[in-house]
Design a protein around this motif. Structure first.
Motif, PDB file in Angstrom:
ATOM      1  N   THR A  94     -39.213 -21.995 -32.675  1.00  0.00           N
ATOM      2  CA  THR A  94     -38.723 -20.866 -31.892  1.00  0.00           C
ATOM      3  C   THR A  94     -37.821 -20.017 -32.781  1.00  0.00           C
ATOM      4  OG1 THR A  94     -36.970 -22.307 -31.009  1.00  0.00           O
ATOM      5  CG2 THR A  94     -38.892 -21.907 -29.595  1.00  0.00           C
ATOM      6  N   SER A  95     -37.831 -18.721 -32.516  1.00  0.00           N
ATOM      7  CA  SER A  95     -37.043 -17.783 -33.316  1.00  0.00           C
ATOM      8  C   SER A  95     -36.607 -16.631 -32.428  1.00  0.00           C
ATOM      9  CB  SER A  95     -37.878 -17.272 -34.491  1.00  0.00           C
ATOM     10  OG  SER A  95     -39.093 -16.704 -34.019  1.00  0.00           O
ATOM     11  N   ALA A  96     -35.547 -15.952 -32.867  1.00  0.00           N
ATOM     12  CA  ALA A  96     -35.053 -14.796 -32.104  1.00  0.00           C
ATOM     13  C   ALA A  96     -34.204 -13.922 -33.005  1.00  0.00           C
ATOM     14  CB  ALA A  96     -34.231 -15.258 -30.899  1.00  0.00           C
ATOM     15  N   HIS A  97     -34.282 -12.614 -32.749  1.00  0.00           N
ATOM     16  CA  HIS A  97     -33.422 -11.656 -33.444  1.00  0.00           C
ATOM     17  C   HIS A  97     -33.608 -10.291 -32.794  1.00  0.00           C
ATOM     18  CE1 HIS A  97     -30.982  -9.934 -36.588  1.00  0.00           C
ATOM     19  NE2 HIS A  97     -31.889  -8.978 -36.743  1.00  0.00           N
ATOM     20  N   THR A 129     -42.824 -14.594 -36.227  1.00  0.00           N
ATOM     21  CA  THR A 129     -41.845 -15.668 -36.394  1.00  0.00           C
ATOM     22  C   THR A 129     -41.155 -15.549 -37.746  1.00  0.00           C
ATOM     23  OG1 THR A 129     -42.952 -17.202 -34.907  1.00  0.00           O
ATOM     24  CG2 THR A 129     -41.546 -18.176 -36.588  1.00  0.00           C
ATOM     25  N   ARG A 130     -41.906 -15.312 -38.791  1.00  0.00           N
ATOM     26  CA  ARG A 130     -41.315 -15.197 -40.125  1.00  0.00           C
ATOM     27  C   ARG A 130     -40.333 -14.029 -40.179  1.00  0.00           C
ATOM     28  NH1 ARG A 130     -42.843 -17.197 -45.151  1.00  0.00           N
ATOM     29  NH2 ARG A 130     -41.413 -16.372 -46.707  1.00  0.00           N
ATOM     30  N   GLN A 131     -40.715 -12.897 -39.571  1.00  0.00           N
ATOM     31  CA  GLN A 131     -39.821 -11.739 -39.548  1.00  0.00           C
ATOM     32  C   GLN A 131     -38.513 -12.079 -38.839  1.00  0.00           C
ATOM     33  OE1 GLN A 131     -41.980  -8.534 -37.703  1.00  0.00           O
ATOM     34  NE2 GLN A 131     -43.650  -8.635 -39.185  1.00  0.00           N
ATOM     35  N   LEU A 132     -38.614 -12.767 -37.704  1.00  0.00           N
ATOM     36  CA  LEU A 132     -37.423 -13.115 -36.928  1.00  0.00           C
ATOM     37  C   LEU A 132     -36.553 -14.138 -37.658  1.00  0.00           C
ATOM     38  CD1 LEU A 132     -39.024 -13.335 -33.351  1.00  0.00           C
ATOM     39  CD2 LEU A 132     -37.679 -11.450 -34.322  1.00  0.00           C
ATOM     40  N   SER A 182     -32.729 -13.431 -38.876  1.00  0.00           N
ATOM     41  CA  SER A 182     -31.628 -14.180 -38.259  1.00  0.00           C
ATOM     42  C   SER A 182     -31.080 -15.292 -39.140  1.00  0.00           C
ATOM     43  CB  SER A 182     -32.092 -14.798 -36.934  1.00  0.00           C
ATOM     44  OG  SER A 182     -33.052 -15.825 -37.183  1.00  0.00           O
ATOM     45  N   GLY A 183     -31.923 -15.848 -39.999  1.00  0.00           N
ATOM     46  CA  GLY A 183     -31.510 -16.961 -40.843  1.00  0.00           C
ATOM     47  C   GLY A 183     -31.506 -18.306 -40.141  1.00  0.00           C
ATOM     48  N   VAL A 184     -32.084 -18.372 -38.934  1.00  0.00           N
ATOM     49  CA  VAL A 184     -32.104 -19.621 -38.167  1.00  0.00           C
ATOM     50  C   VAL A 184     -33.428 -19.774 -37.425  1.00  0.00           C
ATOM     51  CG1 VAL A 184     -29.586 -19.721 -37.852  1.00  0.00           C
ATOM     52  CG2 VAL A 184     -31.001 -18.530 -36.156  1.00  0.00           C
ATOM     53  N   PHE A 185     -33.723 -21.011 -37.020  1.00  0.00           N
ATOM     54  CA  PHE A 185     -34.873 -21.259 -36.145  1.00  0.00           C
ATOM     55  C   PHE A 185     -34.700 -22.599 -35.454  1.00  0.00           C
ATOM     56  CE2 PHE A 185     -36.097 -22.893 -40.316  1.00  0.00           C
ATOM     57  CZ  PHE A 185     -36.643 -24.135 -40.038  1.00  0.00           C
ATOM     58  N   GLY A 186     -35.429 -22.769 -34.358  1.00  0.00           N
ATOM     59  CA  GLY A 186     -35.479 -24.047 -33.662  1.00  0.00           C
ATOM     60  C   GLY A 186     -36.783 -24.750 -34.010  1.00  0.00           C
ATOM     61  N   LEU A 187     -36.718 -26.051 -34.195  1.00  0.00           N
ATOM     62  CA  LEU A 187     -37.901 -26.856 -34.495  1.00  0.00           C
ATOM     63  C   LEU A 187     -37.979 -27.929 -33.419  1.00  0.00           C
ATOM     64  CD1 LEU A 187     -40.148 -27.418 -36.638  1.00  0.00           C
ATOM     65  CD2 LEU A 187     -38.526 -28.990 -37.721  1.00  0.00           C
ATOM     66  N   GLN A 188     -39.099 -27.976 -32.697  1.00  0.00           N
ATOM     67  CA  GLN A 188     -39.232 -28.889 -31.575  1.00  0.00           C
ATOM     68  C   GLN A 188     -40.478 -29.730 -31.680  1.00  0.00           C
ATOM     69  OE1 GLN A 188     -37.153 -25.371 -29.383  1.00  0.00           O
ATOM     70  NE2 GLN A 188     -38.546 -25.429 -31.052  1.00  0.00           N
ATOM     71  N   LYS A 190     -25.858 -24.577 -31.612  1.00  0.00           N
ATOM     72  CA  LYS A 190     -25.188 -23.999 -32.778  1.00  0.00           C
ATOM     73  C   LYS A 190     -25.870 -22.769 -33.350  1.00  0.00           C
ATOM     74  CE  LYS A 190     -22.844 -28.147 -34.163  1.00  0.00           C
ATOM     75  NZ  LYS A 190     -22.391 -28.974 -35.267  1.00  0.00           N
ATOM     76  N   ILE A 191     -27.021 -22.401 -32.824  1.00  0.00           N
ATOM     77  CA  ILE A 191     -27.720 -21.209 -33.308  1.00  0.00           C
ATOM     78  C   ILE A 191     -28.120 -20.360 -32.110  1.00  0.00           C
ATOM     79  CG2 ILE A 191     -28.537 -22.311 -35.437  1.00  0.00           C
ATOM     80  CD1 ILE A 191     -31.295 -22.646 -34.079  1.00  0.00           C
ATOM     81  N   ASP A 192     -28.434 -19.101 -32.344  1.00  0.00           N
ATOM     82  CA  ASP A 192     -28.803 -18.192 -31.256  1.00  0.00           C
ATOM     83  C   ASP A 192     -30.321 -18.061 -31.169  1.00  0.00           C
ATOM     84  OD1 ASP A 192     -28.573 -16.418 -29.177  1.00  0.00           O
ATOM     85  OD2 ASP A 192     -28.150 -14.686 -30.458  1.00  0.00           O
ATOM     86  N   VAL A 193     -30.951 -19.150 -30.719  1.00  0.00           N
ATOM     87  CA  VAL A 193     -32.406 -19.219 -30.597  1.00  0.00           C
ATOM     88  C   VAL A 193     -32.718 -20.019 -29.331  1.00  0.00           C
ATOM     89  CG1 VAL A 193     -34.476 -20.257 -31.621  1.00  0.00           C
ATOM     90  CG2 VAL A 193     -32.866 -19.060 -33.068  1.00  0.00           C
ATOM     91  N   PRO A 194     -33.702 -19.599 -28.537  1.00  0.00           N
ATOM     92  CA  PRO A 194     -34.061 -20.411 -27.372  1.00  0.00           C
ATOM     93  C   PRO A 194     -34.743 -21.709 -27.814  1.00  0.00           C
ATOM     94  CG  PRO A 194     -35.616 -18.606 -27.635  1.00  0.00           C
ATOM     95  CD  PRO A 194     -34.544 -18.406 -28.660  1.00  0.00           C
ATOM     96  N   MET A 195     -34.436 -22.791 -27.118  1.00  0.00           N
ATOM     97  CA  MET A 195     -35.054 -24.088 -27.371  1.00  0.00           C
ATOM     98  C   MET A 195     -35.959 -24.394 -26.179  1.00  0.00           C
ATOM     99  SD  MET A 195     -33.707 -24.702 -30.311  1.00  0.00           S
ATOM    100  CE  MET A 195     -33.833 -26.421 -30.772  1.00  0.00           C
ATOM    101  N   LEU A 196     -37.042 -25.117 -26.419  1.00  0.00           N
ATOM    102  CA  LEU A 196     -38.060 -25.328 -25.390  1.00  0.00           C
ATOM    103  C   LEU A 196     -37.865 -26.593 -24.569  1.00  0.00           C
ATOM    104  CD1 LEU A 196     -41.245 -24.474 -27.468  1.00  0.00           C
ATOM    105  CD2 LEU A 196     -40.280 -23.118 -25.600  1.00  0.00           C
ATOM    106  N   GLU A 197     -37.913 -26.434 -23.266  1.00  0.00           N
ATOM    107  CA  GLU A 197     -38.048 -27.579 -22.371  1.00  0.00           C
ATOM    108  C   GLU A 197     -39.467 -28.111 -22.580  1.00  0.00           C
ATOM    109  OE1 GLU A 197     -35.768 -28.914 -20.582  1.00  0.00           O
ATOM    110  OE2 GLU A 197     -34.298 -27.341 -20.179  1.00  0.00           O
ATOM    111  N   GLY A 198     -39.729 -29.340 -22.172  1.00  0.00           N
ATOM    112  CA  GLY A 198     -41.080 -29.883 -22.309  1.00  0.00           C
ATOM    113  C   GLY A 198     -41.330 -30.536 -23.652  1.00  0.00           C
TER     114      GLY A 198
END
Length: 195
Positions: free
Chosen positions: A26-29, A61-64, A68-74, A110-118
């Motif tokens: 997941t990524s966000a910016h 995703t790569r652009q975001l 942002s310099g961050v991502f979520g890995l689930q 600790k980061i500004d990215v949505p994390m996934l339920e499920g």
């Protein structure tokens, strides 16, 4: 609804990835967010924990992540496989995959990215800058990690009879296989004699 997310000691975080399951990033910016499937993700180092993921340079995703310099890995489960396939089969520039697939998210710690339920394991990652990068590899430090205590505790996976709660591995063409049963062995004896 009970929250089964429990913190994982960062020095042991890479154990969650050792068996090579498919992951979701997941990524966000700048008001945009995205989710993508990634089969090429692996642990890189223990302390501090680091991971490597492959994210094509031409993707949203790569652009975001670069912005942002961050991502979520689930780590998704077999029960989430249909969504994993849909996430991996659609481009984020064309649709808002989180909204279109009605994916539930929660705020990262600790980061500004949505994390996934499920999912059953979550890594919050900060990109390690690399000016010499010429490949699609992204190196990142894990700054927070948690896992579903129903299937991971005491630094070990313990998948039970509920197959929908097992991690999965993507092969191709919509085909996955689920993580199987665990077993333990003792190391074979080593002949210390010189030959």
């Amino acid at each position: 609804m009970q929250d089964f997310r429990q913190p994982v000691d960062l020095a042991r975080a890479t154990r969650l990835l050792n068996h090579g399951p498919v992951t979701l990033i997941t990524s966000a910016h700048g008001g945009r967010s995205n989710v993508m499937a990634a089969s090429w993700a692996m642990p890189l180092d223990f302390v501090p924990p680091k991971v490597v993921v492959v994210i094509d340079a031409k993707t949203l995703t790569r652009q975001l992540v670069e912005a942002s310099g961050v991502f979520g890995l689930q780590l998704p489960t077999r029960g989430f496989a249909r969504h994993t396939l849909a996430v991996g089969s659609n481009a984020g520039v064309e649709i808002d995959k989180l909204a279109a697939l009605q994916l539930e998210t929660f705020a990262a710690q600790k980061i500004d990215v949505p994390m996934l339920e499920g999912c059953i394991a979550w890594f919050e990652c900060k990109v390690i800058p690399d000016d010499s990068q010429r490949h699609d590899l992204i190196l990142a430090e894990v700054v927070a990690c948690y896992a579903d205590s129903r299937v991971y505790s005491n630094n070990r996976w313990h998948f039970g009879d509920d197959h929908d709660m097992r991690t999965c591995h993507y092969v191709a063409g919509g085909t996955f296989f689920e993580t199987g049963d665990t077993f333990e062995v003792e190391a074979a004896p080593v002949d210390s004699g010189k030959s």
